[in-house]
Design an enzyme around this catalytic site. Sequence first.
Site, PDB file in Angstrom:
ATOM      1  N   HIS A  22       0.849  -1.187   0.000  1.00 45.27           N
ATOM      2  CA  HIS A  22       0.000   0.000   0.000  1.00 45.27           C
ATOM      3  C   HIS A  22       0.889   1.242   0.000  1.00 45.27           C
ATOM      4  CE1 HIS A  22       0.921  -0.675   4.229  1.00 45.27           C
ATOM      5  NE2 HIS A  22       0.477   0.526   4.536  1.00 45.27           N
ATOM      6  N   HIS A  41       1.350   3.809   2.081  1.00 45.08           N
ATOM      7  CA  HIS A  41       1.903   4.457   3.268  1.00 45.08           C
ATOM      8  C   HIS A  41       3.428   4.434   3.196  1.00 45.08           C
ATOM      9  CE1 HIS A  41      -1.971   4.063   5.883  1.00 45.08           C
ATOM     10  NE2 HIS A  41      -1.974   5.148   5.151  1.00 45.08           N
ATOM     11  N   ASP A  84       5.976   4.303   5.158  1.00 44.84           N
ATOM     12  CA  ASP A  84       6.876   3.371   5.853  1.00 44.84           C
ATOM     13  C   ASP A  84       7.007   2.052   5.099  1.00 44.84           C
ATOM     14  OD1 ASP A  84       4.148   3.010   6.591  1.00 44.84           O
ATOM     15  OD2 ASP A  84       4.709   1.847   8.349  1.00 44.84           O
ATOM     16  N   HIS A  85       6.272   1.921   3.986  1.00 44.91           N
ATOM     17  CA  HIS A  85       6.349   0.720   3.161  1.00 44.91           C
ATOM     18  C   HIS A  85       6.935   0.985   1.770  1.00 44.91           C
ATOM     19  CE1 HIS A  85       3.909  -1.941   5.842  1.00 44.91           C
ATOM     20  NE2 HIS A  85       3.582  -0.755   6.314  1.00 44.91           N
ATOM     21  N   HIS A 125      -7.380  -2.058   5.281  1.00 48.29           N
ATOM     22  CA  HIS A 125      -6.564  -1.057   5.958  1.00 48.29           C
ATOM     23  C   HIS A 125      -7.201   0.313   5.736  1.00 48.29           C
ATOM     24  CE1 HIS A 125      -3.121   0.266   8.114  1.00 48.29           C
ATOM     25  NE2 HIS A 125      -2.518   0.859   7.109  1.00 48.29           N
ATOM     26  N   ASP A 173      -0.177  -4.406   6.584  1.00 48.87           N
ATOM     27  CA  ASP A 173      -1.145  -3.605   7.317  1.00 48.87           C
ATOM     28  C   ASP A 173      -2.598  -3.979   6.995  1.00 48.87           C
ATOM     29  OD1 ASP A 173       1.341  -2.482   7.618  1.00 48.87           O
ATOM     30  OD2 ASP A 173       0.597  -0.420   7.673  1.00 48.87           O
ATOM     31  N   HIS A 182       6.698  -5.859  11.802  1.00 43.91           N
ATOM     32  CA  HIS A 182       5.929  -4.606  11.779  1.00 43.91           C
ATOM     33  C   HIS A 182       5.497  -4.227  13.192  1.00 43.91           C
ATOM     34  CE1 HIS A 182       2.752  -1.699  10.616  1.00 43.91           C
ATOM     35  NE2 HIS A 182       3.485  -1.545   9.513  1.00 43.91           N
TER      36      HIS A 182
END
Length: 306
Positions: free
Chosen positions: A63, A65, A67-68, A142, A205, A263
């Site tokens: 996805h 976000h 941090d990914h 999510h 997530d 995670h």
Amino acid sequence: MAARELVVLGTASQAPTRTRNHNGYLLRWDAASVLFEAGEGTQRQMVLGGVASPRVGRVCVTHRHNDHCMGLPGVLNRMALDSPGRSVTVHGPEEAVPHLRALAAVADADVDVRVEGVPVRETEVPVAQVAGCALVARALEHRVPAVGYRLVEPAGVRFRPEALAAAGISGPEVRTLQREGELRGVRLADVTEPRPGQVFALVMDTRACPAVEHLLRGADLAVVESTYLHRDAHLAAEHAHLTARQAGEAAARAGVRRLVLTHFSARYGDLDELGAEAREAIAGLGAGTEVHVARDLDVVEVPRRV
């Protein structure tokens, strides 16, 4: 080096810590290498983990976000440095494609980048073929459109040593039988039995939902987010994440052989507590799933099928 193994490049959720980098998971699968997630700092973690960028043919993002995926520009520049002009395919949810293309543009690297959108559906959708195995994706739940990934090896056959001995077939004759299908009246089916293919799954997530178990079913190795302890389940529900207990329960019900927890929220210093919670949940369901609490730069082998 094992033919099939996972190199854990980062295990932090949202914010990195002194010992936990943002998300990154390198799967070595026969001659192929697939990078799942590319959080900030992934390029450096690849160096520390001994991951050769020219071997990485695909990057799979769950996805948008950051941090990914914020580490994608650095990874692409590393690829350009090590192997200028090469091709790489980046997969991610269709909704994330503009974000991923923007990150690739920021890199401005000498790499032929193809960003391919993955439909976010409640059924499996094909993504690619990896070393003769099917990579598929399915929607998770999510705060933004997200998918989990599943890599499935086709079923095959294995020889039964006692049947070969009874048929008087040994040495180079075994290869001849395998190639031609029959030898001296003995058919390949007479001396073999079905061998299930190996399965890898990655679930990041998401809140607890049926798609988690669907993606994990029968996995030999499954990487699953476990952002919170169950005492903080209200936070997991609020932010659409899993607890370690929920990850363990889903893995147990799905028949996972080896579960990799990752995670982790920065609020937890003692990760063993998350592992203990998952193991307790698995034991409560009478399952034999092995639990590995991931630390940055761990190398985890995909359990062999016998």
